[in-house]
Scaffold this motif. Sequence first.
Motif, PDB file in Angstrom:
ATOM      1  N   ARG A  74     -26.037 -13.966 -24.888  1.00 49.63           N
ATOM      2  CA  ARG A  74     -25.282 -15.136 -24.443  1.00 49.63           C
ATOM      3  C   ARG A  74     -23.972 -14.728 -23.796  1.00 49.63           C
ATOM      4  O   ARG A  74     -23.519 -15.308 -22.824  1.00 49.63           O
ATOM      5  CB  ARG A  74     -25.023 -16.081 -25.619  1.00 49.63           C
ATOM      6  CG  ARG A  74     -25.916 -17.313 -25.537  1.00 49.63           C
ATOM      7  CD  ARG A  74     -25.575 -18.288 -26.629  1.00 49.63           C
ATOM      8  NE  ARG A  74     -25.939 -17.727 -27.924  1.00 49.63           N
ATOM      9  CZ  ARG A  74     -25.246 -17.935 -29.047  1.00 49.63           C
ATOM     10  NH1 ARG A  74     -24.162 -18.689 -29.030  1.00 49.63           N
ATOM     11  NH2 ARG A  74     -25.636 -17.395 -30.179  1.00 49.63           N
ATOM     12  N   LEU A  75     -23.360 -13.696 -24.373  1.00 49.14           N
ATOM     13  CA  LEU A  75     -22.116 -13.178 -23.810  1.00 49.14           C
ATOM     14  C   LEU A  75     -22.348 -12.730 -22.366  1.00 49.14           C
ATOM     15  O   LEU A  75     -21.595 -13.081 -21.449  1.00 49.14           O
ATOM     16  CB  LEU A  75     -21.625 -12.006 -24.662  1.00 49.14           C
ATOM     17  CG  LEU A  75     -20.457 -11.185 -24.123  1.00 49.14           C
ATOM     18  CD1 LEU A  75     -19.232 -12.070 -23.920  1.00 49.14           C
ATOM     19  CD2 LEU A  75     -20.109 -10.048 -25.072  1.00 49.14           C
ATOM     20  N   ARG A  76     -23.460 -12.003 -22.180  1.00 49.38           N
ATOM     21  CA  ARG A  76     -23.745 -11.510 -20.837  1.00 49.38           C
ATOM     22  C   ARG A  76     -23.993 -12.670 -19.878  1.00 49.38           C
ATOM     23  O   ARG A  76     -23.501 -12.694 -18.756  1.00 49.38           O
ATOM     24  CB  ARG A  76     -24.981 -10.613 -20.894  1.00 49.38           C
ATOM     25  CG  ARG A  76     -25.283  -9.865 -19.601  1.00 49.38           C
ATOM     26  CD  ARG A  76     -26.549  -9.067 -19.738  1.00 49.38           C
ATOM     27  NE  ARG A  76     -27.694  -9.928 -20.004  1.00 49.38           N
ATOM     28  CZ  ARG A  76     -28.360 -10.596 -19.076  1.00 49.38           C
ATOM     29  NH1 ARG A  76     -27.996 -10.502 -17.825  1.00 49.38           N
ATOM     30  NH2 ARG A  76     -29.383 -11.353 -19.389  1.00 49.38           N
ATOM     31  N   ASP A 128     -14.392 -18.185 -27.094  1.00 46.59           N
ATOM     32  CA  ASP A 128     -14.955 -17.949 -28.427  1.00 46.59           C
ATOM     33  C   ASP A 128     -15.369 -16.485 -28.548  1.00 46.59           C
ATOM     34  O   ASP A 128     -15.175 -15.845 -29.567  1.00 46.59           O
ATOM     35  CB  ASP A 128     -16.211 -18.809 -28.643  1.00 46.59           C
ATOM     36  CG  ASP A 128     -15.921 -20.273 -28.408  1.00 46.59           C
ATOM     37  OD1 ASP A 128     -14.732 -20.627 -28.381  1.00 46.59           O
ATOM     38  OD2 ASP A 128     -16.887 -21.044 -28.251  1.00 46.59           O
ATOM     39  N   PHE A 129     -15.947 -15.986 -27.453  1.00 48.40           N
ATOM     40  CA  PHE A 129     -16.439 -14.622 -27.472  1.00 48.40           C
ATOM     41  C   PHE A 129     -15.295 -13.622 -27.581  1.00 48.40           C
ATOM     42  O   PHE A 129     -15.415 -12.607 -28.237  1.00 48.40           O
ATOM     43  CB  PHE A 129     -17.252 -14.327 -26.213  1.00 48.40           C
ATOM     44  CG  PHE A 129     -18.603 -14.964 -26.227  1.00 48.40           C
ATOM     45  CD1 PHE A 129     -19.506 -14.655 -27.230  1.00 48.40           C
ATOM     46  CD2 PHE A 129     -18.967 -15.873 -25.258  1.00 48.40           C
ATOM     47  CE1 PHE A 129     -20.755 -15.242 -27.246  1.00 48.40           C
ATOM     48  CE2 PHE A 129     -20.211 -16.460 -25.278  1.00 48.40           C
ATOM     49  CZ  PHE A 129     -21.114 -16.156 -26.271  1.00 48.40           C
ATOM     50  N   VAL A 158     -13.016  -9.062 -30.156  1.00 52.13           N
ATOM     51  CA  VAL A 158     -11.832  -8.289 -30.504  1.00 52.13           C
ATOM     52  C   VAL A 158     -11.689  -8.205 -32.015  1.00 52.13           C
ATOM     53  O   VAL A 158     -11.541  -7.112 -32.584  1.00 52.13           O
ATOM     54  CB  VAL A 158     -10.581  -8.929 -29.847  1.00 52.13           C
ATOM     55  CG1 VAL A 158      -9.325  -8.238 -30.344  1.00 52.13           C
ATOM     56  CG2 VAL A 158     -10.688  -8.842 -28.331  1.00 52.13           C
ATOM     57  N   GLU A 159     -11.803  -9.359 -32.693  1.00 52.41           N
ATOM     58  CA  GLU A 159     -11.619  -9.338 -34.148  1.00 52.41           C
ATOM     59  C   GLU A 159     -12.740  -8.545 -34.819  1.00 52.41           C
ATOM     60  O   GLU A 159     -12.499  -7.837 -35.791  1.00 52.41           O
ATOM     61  CB  GLU A 159     -11.552 -10.761 -34.708  1.00 52.41           C
ATOM     62  CG  GLU A 159     -10.367 -11.585 -34.189  1.00 52.41           C
ATOM     63  CD  GLU A 159      -9.032 -10.850 -34.294  1.00 52.41           C
ATOM     64  OE1 GLU A 159      -8.818 -10.149 -35.307  1.00 52.41           O
ATOM     65  OE2 GLU A 159      -8.217 -10.956 -33.343  1.00 52.41           O
ATOM     66  N   GLY A 160     -13.941  -8.672 -34.259  1.00 48.19           N
ATOM     67  CA  GLY A 160     -15.063  -7.930 -34.830  1.00 48.19           C
ATOM     68  C   GLY A 160     -14.824  -6.427 -34.768  1.00 48.19           C
ATOM     69  O   GLY A 160     -15.080  -5.699 -35.728  1.00 48.19           O
TER      70      GLY A 160
END
Lengths: 1074, 541
Positions: A689-691, A705-706, A711-713
Amino acid sequence: MNGAQAPRFAELVAASAFSFLEGASQPSDMIAAALAHGLDGLGLADRNSVAGVVRAHVALRRARERAGADIPFRFLPGARLVFADGAPPIVAYAETRAGWGRLTRLLTTGNRRAEKGQCRLALEDLLALHEELLLIALPSETLPCEHGAALAMLRDAAPGRLWLAATMQRSGTDRRRLAERAALASRLGLGLLATNDCLFATPGDRPLQDVLRCIRLKTSVAAAGRQLAANAERHIRPAAEMARLFRDQPHALAASLDILERAAFRLDELRHEYPDEPVPEGWTAQAWLEHLSWEAARRRCPDGVPERLKAKLDEELGLIGRMGYANYFLTVHDIVAFAQGRGILCQGRGSAANSAVCFLLGITSVDPMRHDLLFSRFISEERAEPPDIDVDFEHERREEVMQYIYARYGRERAGIAAAHIHYRPRSAVREAGKALGLSDDMTARIAGTVWGSHSRILEDERVTDAGMTLENPEVARLKGVADRLLGLPRHLSQHVGGYVLTKGRLDEIVPIHNAAMPDRTFIEWDKDDIGALGLMKVDILALGMLSCIARAFELLRQNGLGDYGLDSIPWEDAGVYDMLCRGDSIGVFQVESRAQINMLPRLRPREFYDLAIQVAIVRPGPIEGEMVHPYLRRRQGIERVEFPSPAPPHDPDELKTLLGRTCGVPLFQEQAMKLAIVAAAFTPGEANRLRRSMATFRHAGGMHDFEKKLVEGMVARGYARDFAIRCYRQIEGFGSYGFPESHAIAFARLVYISSWLKCRHPAAFACAILNSQPMGFYAPAQLVRDAQEHGVTVRPADVSASPWDNSLEPESSGSGNLALRLGFRQIGGFRRAWADAIVAARPEGAFSGLEDIARRARLPPRALRLLADADAFGSLALPRRTAHWEARRTPPGELPLFAAAQAIELADEPAADLPPMQAAQEMAADYQALRLSLKAHPLHFLRETLRRDGISSAADVAQAPSGRRMRMAGVVLVRQRPGKGNAMFITLEDETGITNILLWARDFERQRRQVTAARLMVAEGVVQKSREGIIHLMTRRVEDRSFLLASLSDEGARAAGRGHPRAMRIIPQSRDFR
Amino acid sequence: MPPTSPNSPAPLYLALLFPFLPSDRCSRSTAPPEPPFALVGRSGSAQRLAAVCPRARALGLLPGLPLADARAQEPRLAVVAHDPVADAALLRALARLCEDATPTVAIERPDALLLEIGGSSHLFGGPQALADRLRQRMEAHGMHLREALGATPDAALAFARYPSADGMIGHLPVAALSLGEDAERGLRRAGLALVRDVARQPRAAIAARFGMGAALALDRLDGSAPRPLSPRREHAPLRFEERLAEPVATADGVRAIMARLIERACRRLARRGLGGRRFDMSLFRTDGQTHGLAMESGRPTRDPAAIARLFAERIEALADPLDPGFGYDRILLSIGRTDALAAHQPALEAAGDRVDDRDGDRVGDRDGDRRNDALAALIDRLSIRFGPARLLRLLPAQSHVPERAERRVEAQSAERRSADALSWPQPLNADPPARPIFLFDPPEPVEVLAEVPDGPPFRFRWRSIQHRVACAEGPERIAPEWWRLKDGALHGGRTRDYWRVEDMEGRRFWLFRHGLCDEPQGAPRAGGMRPPGWFLHGLFA
């Protein structure tokens, strides 16, 4: 749910922005509004189109994914049929898959009989294809008699499948109208359906709808008045409000739920099957594909297929079998085989093209075994995404391939994907300005400051750049409207070459349109829609460099220099890499831009994979992720290669395999994606979905949201925050131009091939690229000059020697080298037929003079004049001026010229007393006729003047030490303002070479006129030399000295005083890139 | 060259070239654009500079440049539409300014005048003095000017255009021959840049390549071939005058003379296919006093009886009747404004062989025409009596907002309903009228008891009187016109819900609720959320 008492309703007459210039909301906004109001469902019916339904379908799918649960909501894809014969508009939904097929065939019928963008339907078309469709009639309020008759006809044809729509839009007489409508419905025996005939999602969308209508009516809001809606009522309403409005006819609400239930067709039911044609009788597609692949493998490896390849093939064929993609690969193979049979060069790329199967089938020439691609996975099983193969063809011969596809599969089974054209900042400002009644002047000023065309909102600075303030209400309103127009679909166009092919009828999946180009047809859905529904497309693309390479190979063959193909040139030739390391790459595919030329000496490519990195690194992704410098430092050994690693519980080497070949720095799109999965714990679905949102974030949004998750991930796993943020920015950069490794490798092959040609056969390469113009970054003058610098003798176009194309001749010295002979195609305005006539007349013997040529080749005076101006009579010892005087002799207009005079010789005439031509004038005349001169560089004649002013040459700049302040003058070759536009690169050329100018944006704004208008520019700045020997003149001040050029020509010298701009056009305009 | 007798002075020509004519015209206007500016015309799909102001010229912006390029170079460049018609009119006006210098003033479009001054320059102290005088005059009118003298018209013009030639024909560039772009290019490519280079070539060689016209142009430049001037010619103004040896002092006498003048004027108008819109009658009294009568007509007219009648009305309407005193010795009628008026023969057509009667509409039109004629005559008479600003009619306007849905224009104004068929809103089917015939301006506030949130009113108090609503229909919802909001926002303002109501006594009103319950009410400074207000906007008949 609120219990049985709560009113229930589904809005079934709603239009989106795909009802162009009428609907004002994206399909996804309509779905969002319907969900927010808790409706039972929504039917999207755009004007004679289903172009927006997939967007709505996907929006609902996403909402379900977000909610993590099934939402009891139905989306009905449909269309609003608007007839050309006065019948009332009908909204149609499909009860079944077959019904959908009828609807799309109906629309195809209307589209195919009209011009592009139009659809001409008559009621009888619907009467012929109405089965399994549910119909909602929207007769006008006054109910003209043809509407009444049409309703009766439809009722009889489709009993129980026709409803009469009623609206309550607060027009003053709503209840009166509703009662009339109810009476009509009962008289005709039809159900009454409550609807709001929506044109937008929320009342706040009214201004946008007003603007769109004004654009359609070509008027302004102030002048449109009653042609606009009086109020903002045509939005999606909550069920409770509908119930209140329709309290006189409650069953009209219930009817919406009936239809919702009966219209059972869902877009998920569309199944795509690739055509069977390429599969011979008696074979299954899978078996045939396996057969072809193994055959090819055995052919390639006569000594036995190596184990590694065997394993890979087994894996790939197994996956293809499980996913059922065999037909797809066979179809692509079929197209490629056709092209190869015709001798059309082609090369595949894309994720699926990375496979051993594609290599063996000849779809791509990238050997996955040799290049050991980063990712063996060419199709992702868990993503369940269709494979994607792009094939580049010689641009001049692509049409043959396209027509082959139509011929083989038929118009009703093959179509090009659509490109949904959206409003971009410039068009949004222009059209919004017109609709608001602002002067063209004002909107042109704002639109003119917009660089680049993909931003999502109009930045405030753009407005202030134009010298306007947002405090002015008109300007603020313009910005407000333009911001909302941005990203809205504007019209359908055809994709550059993405074909959708089907086994069954394509027009029973999606409507087909006529394209603006003759003999082309395209479907309504774009590549995202196609992907979302799991349909497959193959991209048939055109690539100029392939034409150029094909020409060069042909020239080598003709001149006995070898018979080469894309696969058979000598690889890893050290001389080729030496050349590239010098930054000597003018004309070479992909690496000829200024930025690439600067990168070459820093990257110092020594092997094939380096070229793939070279191609990929000068891109928005790596640049915006600030990955370029870390990579270069590590490659040059300045910095230690280390791999970013997470905190202890996780494997510290988790990125090692991923980033191993790129010195620990992510450069390719796949690396960035995989990073998200490995280092930020994205699921493959999320990464997917990001792609996707990267590729489509222009009109989908939802990137933020991504950002947080990524970053946090990564930080949570112990990665440095700075690295995480850079990774995100890189992904964002890929959004505007994704660049996966497989593309880079495919392009790198062409980089190598074109470099090899340039290095080993410079004359053939220059000849081929000149014959393939226009392409690339450079004008013929620079290409010719570059060839000369590489030792190629270039000869002028001449009536006794040149054919139409540029060509190769043996060097007279007997060295065996080839000289480049300019062809007649270099003469601006010259025609191929004239050139061919001259060539055909040559065997009769040498031309004796201008009249002789004119007679034998039957040339019109215009052709003679062009030849004279191009100084093409050199072999007849006829100088340019004399030739021109001769060619002028028969006045134009007296036809048929020499044809009639064939017998009659023109009377002798005393020799004209024409002044001889100065060398500078000769040069200027060359530029005017040919856009280049073999005699001298324009600056050569100005050197004295320039030296007196203390202006240095490019050679001086190249010799000067770093830090020296200098002034340099040159002809402007290229102006480029890349990326965010904070620097401007200008290339200046003089008789000694090229100097690169760098100008910061603030200095550019100060001298905008000089910078943008100058053809001859004087730049003053400080010489800066990098370690790798790249030289820039860091410029603060430029001067426009174009008038000096004008003084060179005999036309310009006199005209300079009262100067029409034409007189200045001695030097062709620079190529400017934004 | 026309033969000249030894006595008559040698012909001499003065060329006045206005190099910035279009931009000077704009600078003379009441709201001149800020320099640098350019005049822009459309050629094909591209907008190009058609002319520039001197500042823009100095910045290197030349006519012919695409507007986009010009803007890239000079973002501050202001732009005005190119108007060749206005330029031509200005050139004609400038020609008139020269008519005291010589009777032979020719207009050389687009930007020059050519004066034959051989016969008249001595009156002004010689050619140079005359040129200086005209220069001063033109500059006083805000015109940039380049002037030059020449023995032939073409030479004078060429010297003005190409000052670098310094008055020598041979030094003129070949462009001075005005042979067109192609021939010019041909000559220059041959290295023949100046007129003297061309003149050196055999005429036959020139003619064989560039046509006889080229040879002729050469001859005209040095005067060996004649070149006739076409002096400016304008229609004489429509002025009709009677000078009376014997002053008339009686009202009848004055009327008779006026009638004669009107007759003459109408005959002239008929010849030119025109009708008068404005007539001015000036009566000059023997003692030097002047009376003026002005009369305007809503439609172009040349009907002598009608015009005479209108003048008679005008005289009667005078507060201070015409006093001939010792009599008028001169009466002048001038027609200040005209419009095209084609000849027509109503009587003949009506009695004709009704061929086009198949086309019923046209007959109707003709009847309508007759009615309109009568109405127009009445409008003209009333307007003359009370003044045109007092007699108005309403035209529909493009707006949903009731008070903006109409506009008032002078009844005599020629303005019609626009051609886009904008008509008054018609109620559907057999509905009662949607809008009242009487509107309050401004609407009057009323106290209302109504169903919430958007239901009909039950009771309302207007001008202290309570009305109970018997029946109501609505609402007709009219949203504010967002494009008029002062702050440039896209949202704001209050929506109106109109109701047609009838009270117990059968009186019908048009009420509206100002603001919806769920819409932000007005600006925060006005007290934030205010409940919707109610107003009475109109009364039905």
